[in-house]
Design a protein around this motif. Structure first.
Motif, PDB file in Angstrom:
ATOM      1  N   UNK A   1       0.854  -1.185   0.000  1.00 47.72           N
ATOM      2  CA  UNK A   1       0.000   0.000   0.000  1.00 47.72           C
ATOM      3  C   UNK A   1       0.896   1.243   0.000  1.00 47.72           C
ATOM      4  N   UNK A   2       0.678   2.119  -0.984  1.00 48.80           N
ATOM      5  CA  UNK A   2       1.447   3.342  -1.077  1.00 48.80           C
ATOM      6  C   UNK A   2       1.002   4.316   0.002  1.00 48.80           C
ATOM      7  N   UNK A   3       1.955   4.820   0.759  1.00 45.37           N
ATOM      8  CA  UNK A   3       1.619   5.759   1.823  1.00 45.37           C
ATOM      9  C   UNK A   3       2.710   6.807   1.951  1.00 45.37           C
ATOM     10  N   UNK A   4       2.284   8.041   2.157  1.00 43.49           N
ATOM     11  CA  UNK A   4       3.191   9.156   2.414  1.00 43.49           C
ATOM     12  C   UNK A   4       2.750   9.807   3.713  1.00 43.49           C
ATOM     13  N   UNK A   5       3.701  10.018   4.617  1.00 44.67           N
ATOM     14  CA  UNK A   5       3.369  10.599   5.911  1.00 44.67           C
ATOM     15  C   UNK A   5       4.278  11.794   6.157  1.00 44.67           C
ATOM     16  N   UNK A   6       3.663  12.972   6.265  1.00 36.96           N
ATOM     17  CA  UNK A   6       4.411  14.197   6.543  1.00 36.96           C
ATOM     18  C   UNK A   6       4.487  14.443   8.048  1.00 36.96           C
ATOM     19  N   UNK A   7       5.547  15.118   8.455  1.00 35.49           N
ATOM     20  CA  UNK A   7       5.695  15.538   9.851  1.00 35.49           C
ATOM     21  C   UNK A   7       6.612  16.745   9.898  1.00 35.49           C
ATOM     22  N   UNK A   8       6.666  17.364  11.071  1.00 32.41           N
ATOM     23  CA  UNK A   8       7.582  18.484  11.258  1.00 32.41           C
ATOM     24  C   UNK A   8       6.931  19.847  11.268  1.00 32.41           C
ATOM     25  N   UNK A   9       5.635  19.894  10.998  1.00 32.57           N
ATOM     26  CA  UNK A   9       4.963  21.179  11.036  1.00 32.57           C
ATOM     27  C   UNK A   9       4.802  21.686  12.462  1.00 32.57           C
ATOM     28  N   UNK A  10       4.304  22.914  12.574  1.00 29.97           N
ATOM     29  CA  UNK A  10       4.091  23.488  13.898  1.00 29.97           C
ATOM     30  C   UNK A  10       3.913  24.986  13.818  1.00 29.97           C
ATOM     31  N   UNK A  11       3.964  25.592  14.989  1.00 31.76           N
ATOM     32  CA  UNK A  11       3.842  27.044  15.112  1.00 31.76           C
ATOM     33  C   UNK A  11       5.238  27.634  15.288  1.00 31.76           C
ATOM     34  N   UNK A  12       5.556  28.621  14.482  1.00 33.03           N
ATOM     35  CA  UNK A  12       6.878  29.239  14.548  1.00 33.03           C
ATOM     36  C   UNK A  12       6.723  30.739  14.337  1.00 33.03           C
ATOM     37  N   UNK A  13       7.604  31.501  14.937  1.00 30.28           N
ATOM     38  CA  UNK A  13       7.578  32.952  14.777  1.00 30.28           C
ATOM     39  C   UNK A  13       8.168  33.351  13.425  1.00 30.28           C
ATOM     40  N   UNK A  14       7.767  34.490  12.898  1.00 28.36           N
ATOM     41  CA  UNK A  14       8.393  34.973  11.661  1.00 28.36           C
ATOM     42  C   UNK A  14       9.913  35.034  11.817  1.00 28.36           C
ATOM     43  N   UNK A  15      10.594  34.581  10.766  1.00 29.64           N
ATOM     44  CA  UNK A  15      12.042  34.501  10.792  1.00 29.64           C
ATOM     45  C   UNK A  15      12.566  33.167  11.274  1.00 29.64           C
ATOM     46  N   UNK A  16      11.701  32.330  11.794  1.00 23.94           N
ATOM     47  CA  UNK A  16      12.114  31.027  12.305  1.00 23.94           C
ATOM     48  C   UNK A  16      12.255  29.983  11.215  1.00 23.94           C
ATOM     49  N   UNK A  17      12.549  28.759  11.642  1.00 25.31           N
ATOM     50  CA  UNK A  17      12.792  27.655  10.718  1.00 25.31           C
ATOM     51  C   UNK A  17      12.003  26.420  11.131  1.00 25.31           C
ATOM     52  N   UNK A  18      11.682  25.623  10.148  1.00 25.90           N
ATOM     53  CA  UNK A  18      11.096  24.304  10.356  1.00 25.90           C
ATOM     54  C   UNK A  18      11.668  23.367   9.302  1.00 25.90           C
ATOM     55  N   UNK A  19      11.716  22.101   9.662  1.00 28.45           N
ATOM     56  CA  UNK A  19      12.135  21.068   8.704  1.00 28.45           C
ATOM     57  C   UNK A  19      11.029  20.044   8.592  1.00 28.45           C
TER      58      UNK A  19
END
Length: 128
Positions: A1-19
């Motif tokens: 079964x083909x599956x894609x699972x995203x993670x790493x999102x969230x709340x961040x202040x302007x100028x910040x980083x996420x992966x």
């Protein structure tokens, strides 16, 4: 079964980083182009970045060039989206998607209709 699972999102202040990470299961990523898309409330889904299966070809929408970097780890069957210098307009649900690359070398595209399988999305909110 083909599956894609995203993670790493969230709340961040302007100028910040996420992966963001996108882990694939049920198939191997090395035969696929991968795209990252986002959708803000009341707006259409937008292509953010993509990476081809060969030659390391990448593409970015103009608004994220110089701030976002897409990469892939075929051994881990994972794609990443490093997002730096985040802005409030980057807010949205981020999705990864894949499409078979085919036998001939070709560039990936940022058009959603090019992609066949999608993850469930991860929320990114940029706000002070």
């Amino acid at each position: 079964q083909v599956q894609l699972v995203e993670s790493g999102g969230g709340l961040v202040q302007p100028g910040g980083s996420l992966r963001l990470s996108c882990v694939a299961s049920g198939f191997t990523l090395n035969s696929y182009h991968i795209g990252w898309f986002r959708q803000a409330p009341g707006k259409e889904r937008e292509g953010v970045s993509c990476i081809s299966n060969r030659f390391g070809f990448t593409d970015y929408t103009d608004s994220v060039k110089g701030r976002f970097t897409i990469s892939r780890d075929n051994a881990e069957n994972t794609v990443f989206l490093q997002m730096n210098s985040l802005k409030p307009e980057d807010t949205g649900v981020y999705y990864c998607a894949v499409t078979e690359a085919g036998p001939l070398p070709r560039a990936c595209k940022l058009s959603a209709h090019e992609y066949d399988s999608w993850g469930q999305g991860t929320q990114v909110t940029v706000s002070s």
